[in-house]
Design a protein around this motif. Structure first.
Motif, PDB file in Angstrom:
ATOM      1  N   VAL A 111       0.837  -1.200   0.000  1.00 25.75           N
ATOM      2  CA  VAL A 111       0.000   0.000   0.000  1.00 25.75           C
ATOM      3  C   VAL A 111       0.874   1.254   0.000  1.00 25.75           C
ATOM      4  O   VAL A 111       0.683   2.162  -0.797  1.00 25.75           O
ATOM      5  N   VAL A 112       1.858   1.291   0.908  1.00 23.32           N
ATOM      6  CA  VAL A 112       2.720   2.471   0.994  1.00 23.32           C
ATOM      7  C   VAL A 112       4.017   2.108   1.705  1.00 23.32           C
ATOM      8  O   VAL A 112       4.030   1.284   2.617  1.00 23.32           O
ATOM      9  N   ASP A 113       5.132   2.698   1.260  1.00 24.64           N
ATOM     10  CA  ASP A 113       6.419   2.554   1.946  1.00 24.64           C
ATOM     11  C   ASP A 113       6.433   3.482   3.156  1.00 24.64           C
ATOM     12  O   ASP A 113       5.981   4.631   3.087  1.00 24.64           O
ATOM     13  N   VAL A 114       6.997   2.987   4.264  1.00 23.59           N
ATOM     14  CA  VAL A 114       7.003   3.780   5.490  1.00 23.59           C
ATOM     15  C   VAL A 114       8.412   4.095   5.975  1.00 23.59           C
ATOM     16  O   VAL A 114       8.756   5.244   6.216  1.00 23.59           O
ATOM     17  N   HIS A 115       9.253   3.073   6.131  1.00 27.03           N
ATOM     18  CA  HIS A 115      10.574   3.342   6.674  1.00 27.03           C
ATOM     19  C   HIS A 115      11.583   2.291   6.225  1.00 27.03           C
ATOM     20  O   HIS A 115      11.219   1.219   5.747  1.00 27.03           O
ATOM     21  N   LEU A 116      12.842   2.618   6.404  1.00 26.76           N
ATOM     22  CA  LEU A 116      13.936   1.692   6.139  1.00 26.76           C
ATOM     23  C   LEU A 116      14.627   1.353   7.451  1.00 26.76           C
ATOM     24  O   LEU A 116      14.898   2.240   8.269  1.00 26.76           O
ATOM     25  N   GLU A 117      14.892   0.065   7.644  1.00 30.99           N
ATOM     26  CA  GLU A 117      15.705  -0.392   8.765  1.00 30.99           C
ATOM     27  C   GLU A 117      17.019  -0.883   8.189  1.00 30.99           C
ATOM     28  O   GLU A 117      17.097  -2.011   7.695  1.00 30.99           O
ATOM     29  N   PRO A 118      18.053  -0.072   8.214  1.00 27.65           N
ATOM     30  CA  PRO A 118      19.305  -0.483   7.580  1.00 27.65           C
ATOM     31  C   PRO A 118      19.874  -1.769   8.193  1.00 27.65           C
ATOM     32  O   PRO A 118      19.961  -1.915   9.409  1.00 27.65           O
ATOM     33  N   LEU A 119      20.229  -2.706   7.331  1.00 33.55           N
ATOM     34  CA  LEU A 119      20.886  -3.938   7.745  1.00 33.55           C
ATOM     35  C   LEU A 119      22.320  -3.584   8.142  1.00 33.55           C
ATOM     36  O   LEU A 119      22.968  -2.771   7.472  1.00 33.55           O
ATOM     37  N   GLY A 120      22.828  -4.189   9.207  1.00 33.90           N
ATOM     38  CA  GLY A 120      24.167  -3.839   9.655  1.00 33.90           C
ATOM     39  C   GLY A 120      25.022  -5.042  10.006  1.00 33.90           C
ATOM     40  O   GLY A 120      24.505  -6.124  10.309  1.00 33.90           O
ATOM     41  N   LEU A 121      26.333  -4.863   9.952  1.00 35.02           N
ATOM     42  CA  LEU A 121      27.293  -5.877  10.388  1.00 35.02           C
ATOM     43  C   LEU A 121      27.765  -5.504  11.780  1.00 35.02           C
ATOM     44  O   LEU A 121      28.240  -4.385  12.007  1.00 35.02           O
ATOM     45  N   TYR A 122      27.638  -6.448  12.715  1.00 32.99           N
ATOM     46  CA  TYR A 122      27.986  -6.199  14.113  1.00 32.99           C
ATOM     47  C   TYR A 122      28.998  -7.239  14.587  1.00 32.99           C
ATOM     48  O   TYR A 122      29.063  -8.346  14.044  1.00 32.99           O
ATOM     49  N   SER A 123      29.762  -6.857  15.612  1.00 29.54           N
ATOM     50  CA  SER A 123      30.742  -7.799  16.152  1.00 29.54           C
ATOM     51  C   SER A 123      31.083  -7.460  17.592  1.00 29.54           C
ATOM     52  O   SER A 123      31.154  -6.282  17.968  1.00 29.54           O
ATOM     53  N   ASP A 124      31.248  -8.491  18.389  1.00 28.79           N
ATOM     54  CA  ASP A 124      31.772  -8.330  19.739  1.00 28.79           C
ATOM     55  C   ASP A 124      33.278  -8.558  19.767  1.00 28.79           C
ATOM     56  O   ASP A 124      33.911  -8.413  20.820  1.00 28.79           O
ATOM     57  N   LYS A 125      33.855  -8.910  18.607  1.00 26.15           N
ATOM     58  CA  LYS A 125      35.266  -9.309  18.562  1.00 26.15           C
ATOM     59  C   LYS A 125      36.171  -8.231  17.946  1.00 26.15           C
ATOM     60  O   LYS A 125      37.333  -8.118  18.329  1.00 26.15           O
ATOM     61  N   LEU A 214      20.936  -3.010  20.359  1.00 24.58           N
ATOM     62  CA  LEU A 214      22.004  -2.477  19.523  1.00 24.58           C
ATOM     63  C   LEU A 214      21.509  -1.179  18.881  1.00 24.58           C
ATOM     64  O   LEU A 214      20.323  -1.048  18.584  1.00 24.58           O
ATOM     65  N   LYS A 215      22.403  -0.251  18.665  1.00 25.02           N
ATOM     66  CA  LYS A 215      22.053   0.997  18.004  1.00 25.02           C
ATOM     67  C   LYS A 215      22.719   0.998  16.628  1.00 25.02           C
ATOM     68  O   LYS A 215      23.916   1.256  16.525  1.00 25.02           O
ATOM     69  N   PRO A 216      21.949   0.656  15.588  1.00 29.81           N
ATOM     70  CA  PRO A 216      22.553   0.536  14.259  1.00 29.81           C
ATOM     71  C   PRO A 216      23.389   1.740  13.844  1.00 29.81           C
ATOM     72  O   PRO A 216      24.471   1.573  13.281  1.00 29.81           O
ATOM     73  N   SER A 217      22.908   2.927  14.117  1.00 25.08           N
ATOM     74  CA  SER A 217      23.639   4.119  13.685  1.00 25.08           C
ATOM     75  C   SER A 217      24.952   4.303  14.432  1.00 25.08           C
ATOM     76  O   SER A 217      25.841   5.031  13.982  1.00 25.08           O
ATOM     77  N   GLU A 218      25.123   3.617  15.577  1.00 24.78           N
ATOM     78  CA  GLU A 218      26.343   3.750  16.376  1.00 24.78           C
ATOM     79  C   GLU A 218      27.153   2.458  16.447  1.00 24.78           C
ATOM     80  O   GLU A 218      28.385   2.495  16.438  1.00 24.78           O
ATOM     81  N   ASP A 219      26.465   1.321  16.546  1.00 22.66           N
ATOM     82  CA  ASP A 219      27.151   0.060  16.834  1.00 22.66           C
ATOM     83  C   ASP A 219      27.554  -0.749  15.616  1.00 22.66           C
ATOM     84  O   ASP A 219      28.428  -1.620  15.712  1.00 22.66           O
ATOM     85  N   ALA A 220      26.931  -0.512  14.485  1.00 23.62           N
ATOM     86  CA  ALA A 220      27.238  -1.308  13.293  1.00 23.62           C
ATOM     87  C   ALA A 220      28.630  -0.990  12.764  1.00 23.62           C
ATOM     88  O   ALA A 220      29.029   0.175  12.690  1.00 23.62           O
ATOM     89  N   LEU A 221      29.362  -2.030  12.388  1.00 23.88           N
ATOM     90  CA  LEU A 221      30.669  -1.822  11.752  1.00 23.88           C
ATOM     91  C   LEU A 221      30.473  -1.209  10.374  1.00 23.88           C
ATOM     92  O   LEU A 221      31.228  -0.323   9.959  1.00 23.88           O
TER      93      LEU A 221
END
Length: 275
Positions: A111-125, A214-221
């Motif tokens: 029906v309508v596009d609303v938002h994007l959730e960016p896919l991210g790469l994360y690591s504890d290592k 997790l905070k994608p905008s801060e934590d994603a590699l």
């Protein structure tokens, strides 16, 4: 295995479907009875949160009776929309919807596009993507579209090279260059953040990243770019219900300045409005 259900066994997934349909009760006619509330199936974060904001702050003035029903998998919202248990859903992207319809014979439309959730790469290592060592294991979602998005993200950041034209259908078999000899652990999308302690890195969908604090905008590699991204999350209905006045009202509210500000304030770049 290519199913992004957060519930981890077929039996439990079937149980979730049964419970969802039982909970609907009289809502079986929700898609055809436009005088009743519009029941919308949604993932808890951020979709149900956005819908709850609409319900509490905007729906009454717009004359919309809205009911939000949460589901924790990527299958039941579409099957419930197809059979009329709910009137709409809000949890998926167009590529995922196209793939789902093709594989399941469903008739769900955007029906309508609303938002994007960016896919991210994360690591504890490691702190940077290029810090991954040779032979590192990376967890990726195992459903067709999100696995393809995950591999495209790694390719866009120079970690692998994929065959030309594979797009969101990419699998590890489509990797043509793998200079770090990365190994891939294919798991349900919902499981990727939980595996961070066991693998070297994981590609995590935005909604599951937020649920895992997790905070994608801060934590994603590395993070998917929002520019020209076809993976916006959308409001969807069964074909033929696009003109339901309740659906039209909700589409207008979901793409309103008020919702855009809510998304910006609450998610601080981890979720991005697509309108």
């Amino acid at each position: 295995m290519r199913n992004t259900a957060k519930i981890t066994t077929t039996v439990l997934a079937a149980g979730a479907l049964t419970l969802g349909l039982t909970a609907c009760g009289a809502g079986q006619d929700s898609a055809s009875d436009t005088s009743g509330p519009l029941i919308v199936a949604a993932s808890p974060v951020p979709h149900a949160e956005i819908l709850t904001y609409v319900k509490e702050e905007l729906a009454k003035d717009a004359g919309l009776d809205l009911e939000v029903r949460e589901f924790t998998d990527y299958v039941t919202p579409n099957t419930a929309t197809e059979d009329g248990s709910v009137g709409a859903n809000f949890f998926q992207t167009q590529p995922y919807l196209d793939d789902f319809n093709k594989k399941n014979g469903t008739h769900i439309v955007s029906v309508v596009d609303v938002h994007l959730e960016p896919l991210g790469l994360y690591s504890d290592k490691v702190k940077k993507a290029d810090g991954l060592k040779s032979g590192a294991t990376v967890a990726v979602p195992n459903d067709t579209v999100n696995e393809g998005r995950a591999l495209q993200l790694l390719a866009a950041n120079g970690l692998i090279t994929l065959k030309d034209g594979v797009g969101n259908a990419a699998t590890p078999a489509d990797i043509t260059k793998n200079p770090k000899n990365l190994k891939f652990k294919e798991v349900e999308a919902a499981a990727t953040p939980r595996l961070l302690k066991d693998v070297d890195a994981a590609v995590v969908n935005g909604n599951y990243a937020i649920e895992a604090d997790l905070k994608p905008s801060e934590d994603a590699l590395v993070l998917e770019s929002a520019k020209n991204n076809p993976n916006s999350n959308l409001l969807a209905v069964k074909e033929g219900n696009e003109d339901d006045p309740r659906v039209k009202k909700l589409a207008d509210l979901l793409t309103s300045p008020e919702v855009k500000k809510f998304i910006e304030d609450k998610y601080a770049g981890s979720v991005v409005a697509s309108f």
